[in-house]
Design a protein around this motif. Structure first.
Motif, mmCIF file in Angstrom:
data_model
loop_
_atom_site.group_PDB
_atom_site.id
_atom_site.type_symbol
_atom_site.label_atom_id
_atom_site.label_comp_id
_atom_site.label_asym_id
_atom_site.label_seq_id
_atom_site.Cartn_x
_atom_site.Cartn_y
_atom_site.Cartn_z
ATOM 1 N N LEU A 1 0.819 -1.218 0.000
ATOM 2 C CA LEU A 1 0.000 0.000 0.000
ATOM 3 C C LEU A 1 0.848 1.261 0.000
ATOM 4 O O LEU A 1 0.453 2.277 -0.571
ATOM 5 N N ARG A 2 2.002 1.226 0.635
ATOM 6 C CA ARG A 2 2.840 2.422 0.705
ATOM 7 C C ARG A 2 3.311 2.831 -0.684
ATOM 8 O O ARG A 2 3.262 4.009 -1.058
ATOM 9 N N TYR A 3 3.768 1.874 -1.477
ATOM 10 C CA TYR A 3 4.198 2.180 -2.844
ATOM 11 C C TYR A 3 3.018 2.587 -3.719
ATOM 12 O O TYR A 3 3.092 3.514 -4.524
ATOM 13 N N TYR A 4 1.915 1.860 -3.548
ATOM 14 C CA TYR A 4 0.729 2.096 -4.374
ATOM 15 C C TYR A 4 0.165 3.501 -4.145
ATOM 16 O O TYR A 4 -0.133 4.251 -5.085
ATOM 17 N N LEU A 5 0.036 3.886 -2.861
ATOM 18 C CA LEU A 5 -0.492 5.204 -2.523
ATOM 19 C C LEU A 5 0.461 6.322 -2.936
ATOM 20 O O LEU A 5 0.041 7.357 -3.469
ATOM 21 N N SER A 6 1.749 6.120 -2.689
ATOM 22 C CA SER A 6 2.731 7.160 -3.023
ATOM 23 C C SER A 6 2.740 7.454 -4.516
ATOM 24 O O SER A 6 2.717 8.614 -4.930
ATOM 25 N N ALA A 7 2.757 6.392 -5.329
ATOM 26 C CA ALA A 7 2.744 6.577 -6.784
ATOM 27 C C ALA A 7 1.457 7.253 -7.234
ATOM 28 O O ALA A 7 1.472 8.158 -8.086
ATOM 29 N N GLY A 8 0.325 6.852 -6.641
ATOM 30 C CA GLY A 8 -0.957 7.453 -7.001
ATOM 31 C C GLY A 8 -1.011 8.939 -6.682
ATOM 32 O O GLY A 8 -1.524 9.737 -7.477
ATOM 33 N N MET A 9 -0.474 9.333 -5.544
ATOM 34 C CA MET A 9 -0.510 10.748 -5.156
ATOM 35 C C MET A 9 0.428 11.598 -6.018
ATOM 36 O O MET A 9 0.098 12.724 -6.389
ATOM 37 N N LEU A 10 1.592 11.059 -6.351
ATOM 38 C CA LEU A 10 2.515 11.790 -7.217
ATOM 39 C C LEU A 10 1.904 12.021 -8.597
ATOM 40 O O LEU A 10 1.969 13.123 -9.152
ATOM 41 N N LEU A 11 1.270 10.973 -9.151
ATOM 42 C CA LEU A 11 0.647 11.102 -10.471
ATOM 43 C C LEU A 11 -0.583 12.001 -10.418
ATOM 44 O O LEU A 11 -0.836 12.782 -11.341
ATOM 45 N N SER A 12 -1.343 11.914 -9.334
ATOM 46 C CA SER A 12 -2.515 12.775 -9.194
ATOM 47 C C SER A 12 -2.106 14.239 -9.117
ATOM 48 O O SER A 12 -2.744 15.110 -9.733
ATOM 49 N N GLY A 13 -1.035 14.517 -8.385
ATOM 50 C CA GLY A 13 -0.523 15.887 -8.330
ATOM 51 C C GLY A 13 -0.073 16.383 -9.693
ATOM 52 O O GLY A 13 -0.298 17.543 -10.057
ATOM 53 N N LEU A 14 0.543 15.475 -10.473
ATOM 54 C CA LEU A 14 0.996 15.838 -11.813
ATOM 55 C C LEU A 14 -0.172 16.212 -12.718
ATOM 56 O O LEU A 14 -0.166 17.270 -13.361
ATOM 57 N N PHE A 15 -1.210 15.354 -12.772
ATOM 58 C CA PHE A 15 -2.326 15.594 -13.693
ATOM 59 C C PHE A 15 -3.201 16.777 -13.245
ATOM 60 O O PHE A 15 -3.743 17.492 -14.089
ATOM 61 N N THR A 16 -3.319 16.986 -11.927
ATOM 62 C CA THR A 16 -4.041 18.170 -11.456
ATOM 63 C C THR A 16 -3.318 19.438 -11.908
ATOM 64 O O THR A 16 -3.940 20.401 -12.373
ATOM 65 N N SER A 17 -1.994 19.432 -11.786
ATOM 66 C CA SER A 17 -1.206 20.588 -12.219
ATOM 67 C C SER A 17 -1.286 20.796 -13.726
ATOM 68 O O SER A 17 -1.334 21.938 -14.212
ATOM 69 N N LEU A 18 -1.307 19.694 -14.480
ATOM 70 C CA LEU A 18 -1.376 19.807 -15.946
ATOM 71 C C LEU A 18 -2.660 20.493 -16.393
ATOM 72 O O LEU A 18 -2.664 21.229 -17.383
ATOM 73 N N PHE A 19 -3.767 20.272 -15.674
ATOM 74 C CA PHE A 19 -5.020 20.952 -16.022
ATOM 75 C C PHE A 19 -4.826 22.459 -15.880
ATOM 76 O O PHE A 19 -5.217 23.241 -16.754
ATOM 77 N N GLY A 20 -4.207 22.887 -14.785
ATOM 78 C CA GLY A 20 -3.981 24.312 -14.579
ATOM 79 C C GLY A 20 -2.953 24.897 -15.522
ATOM 80 O O GLY A 20 -3.042 26.076 -15.909
ATOM 81 N N LEU A 21 -1.981 24.074 -15.921
ATOM 82 C CA LEU A 21 -0.967 24.565 -16.857
ATOM 83 C C LEU A 21 -1.557 24.878 -18.229
ATOM 84 O O LEU A 21 -0.951 25.611 -19.020
ATOM 85 N N GLY A 22 -2.751 24.344 -18.508
ATOM 86 C CA GLY A 22 -3.444 24.698 -19.746
ATOM 87 C C GLY A 22 -3.703 26.188 -19.842
ATOM 88 O O GLY A 22 -3.765 26.752 -20.943
#
Length: 506
Positions: free
Chosen positions: A114-135
């Motif tokens: 779970l530690r790896y799974y959650l960490s990877a999910g949060m990093l990617l979620s932060g990336l895609f949330t930022s990409l929406f704003g970078l538009g």
């Protein structure tokens, strides 16, 4: 095989009492899912900025648009008359991807650390949330970009809920679970409030920052998760929780009694003793169909579908509704909408407390759903007649709408995932959670989509749709409510029989 110990945990061993670690895990997972929800909220606040009434604004002197252009301040492609349908499509891209991914996510969550799974999910979620704003900063005006980013974000956000519920379920037994998880589940509303407030700071100027800042915070929380999350109590020599009352039902079973200090009959929440790790066979992960056969999973899952339909329609469309009907500014509408989530915090705690006291999860949900229907009708008709009316009714509606949703996604999911029919196999928890939240996410996708299609015909029709969904959610729990009433009657008769035996001994 247990997960490897997180590198940031070594210094915590000095304070490794069970209660301390359980409190630490509760707080950490609270902040983890707060960040997940915080990153979902900005789109509902920014909607009113993507398309607004430009005739009320002053056209800049150096602007090349004509005086008759009423869309000069809008953000293409949301500057046309079909902007509500396009915004609904952006919402739905996230929610459909989330609903589909959720059914798969629980299966991965049971088989990966779970530690790896959650960490990877949060990093990617932060990336895609930022990409929406970078538009905004990249001056992107094509619909497919925003839809694609939302699809990717919806998929990676499915790593969150099954993982945090499984982690909390690993640490906490059934005693007072409704109250504890009711308080803990306020992370949903706290995340919504933070997301609204952060988005509101930049919505009128550089709305891209309304997404970039939550994205950075979410990614940073992913790093902290990797460093500090502890998946199992046994990883730090703590006592495993007691998930059901199997000891009392079969006291002679050698499997239940065991022969070590870890088989403590006290609630794991009150236990402060330590127990050492002992090698034992890992239980097999449950199948999808096996999880569906657990009593109550189907009914609560379908109820959650309609409950989340209502809750997520408010989540994504309430600021725009306030903006259009009450004529507040985009920032004021976003700030006022947070009162719905304040009510949601109260409702989740209240639902957990009542269901613990009465031992009636389904009945608690059903009563709150029954009360929510007339309150939504009243809010739509008189809720905008003054700021006081609006504040009071938003809080009440938030409590009644989010209370059942919070109870089902937390305490009910944990109860069913550690149901006594599973004979102690807590591996089912992630799959059960994913099935229930995945089914609920179908409703979460349908609600904002229907709101986008129906709202051009009038907001009254949107509220009629929400009230209908609320009634259907209530009806789906009727069988479970009937069973709980029979259980209460049986318990009452037993108590009366015991009292009579004490009063008139032979």
């Amino acid at each position: 095989m247990r997960s490897s110990l997180a590198p940031g945990v070594w210094f915590l061993r000095t304070f490794s009492r069970d209660s301390w670690f359980r409190g630490f895990i509760l707080v950490l997972t609270f902040f983890i899912y707060t960040c997940y929800h915080m990153s979902r909220k900005p789109i509902s606040v920014v909607k009113s900025r993507l398309h607004q009434n430009c005739s009320e604004l002053i056209n800049p002197m150096n602007d090349s648009h004509s005086l008759n252009d009423t869309t000069w301040c809008d953000w293409a492609p949301f500057d046309k008359n079909n902007y509500k349908e396009l915004l609904g499509a952006v919402d739905n891209a996230f929610l459909v991807a989330y609903a589909i991914g959720m059914f798969i996510s629980g299966i991965f969550g049971e088989r990966l650390p779970l530690r790896y799974y959650l960490s990877a999910g949060m990093l990617l979620s932060g990336l895609f949330t930022s990409l929406f704003g970078l538009g905004y900063f990249w001056n992107i005006h094509v619909l497919w970009y925003f839809v694609l980013v939302q699809i990717c974000n919806g998929l990676v956000q499915t790593t969150g809920w099954p993982s945090v519920v499984t982690c909390v379920g690993n640490w906490f037994g059934k005693g007072k679970r409704g109250l504890i998880m009711g308080i803990w589940n306020s992370h949903t509303s706290v995340g919504n409030i933070l997301g609204s407030l952060i988005a509101g700071v930049w919505v009128n100027e550089h709305w891209g920052l309304s997404f970039v800042v939550p994205g950075i915070i979410t990614a940073a929380m992913g790093v902290l998760t990797f460093l500090f999350l502890i998946e199992y109590p046994e990883d730090v020599d703590c006592a495993a929780p007691q998930h059901h009352d199997g000891l009392e039902e079969n006291p002679d079973s050698p499997e239940d009694l065991g022969n070590g200090p870890c088989t403590n009959k006290e609630s794991s929440l009150e236990s402060a003793g330590r127990c050492s790790k002992e090698p034992r066979a890992e239980p097999a992960a449950i199948s999808f169909l096996g999880a569906l056969r657990i009593p109550g999973v189907v009914e609560f899952s379908l109820c959650l579908l309609f409950a989340k339909l209502v809750s997520y329609t408010f989540l994504y469309w309430l600021p725009l509704y306030i903006f259009n009907v009450a004529h507040f500014s985009a920032k004021q509408a976003g700030d006022l909408s947070t009162l719905f989530d304040v009510g949601g915090i109260m409702g989740g705690i209240m639902a957990g407390l009542i269901s613990d006291h009465t031992n009636g999860r389904a009945t608690t949900c059903c009563v709150m759903l029954i009360l929510a229907a007339p309150m939504m009708f009243l809010y739509n008709n008189i809720g905008q007649n003054g700021i006081t009316n609006s504040i009071v009714m938003l809080i009440i509606c938030g409590a009644l709408v989010n209370g059942p949703y919070a109870l089902i996604t937390t305490a009910v999911s944990a109860d069913l995932g550690t149901h006594e029919s599973l004979k102690g196999n807590a591996k089912a928890l992630s799959t059960v959670t994913a099935i229930m939240d995945g089914t609920g996410s179908i409703g979460a996708a349908l609600g904002p989509l229907l709101a986008g299609l129906i709202s051009p015909t009038g907001w009254n029709n949107v509220f009629y749709m929400l009230i209908s969904a609320d009634v259907l959610a209530c009806l789906l729990l009727c069988r479970l409510v009937y069973k709980e009433i029979l259980a209460w009657k049986s318990s009452l008769n037993r108590d009366r029989g015991s009292n009579l035996a004490l009063t008139h001994p032979r």
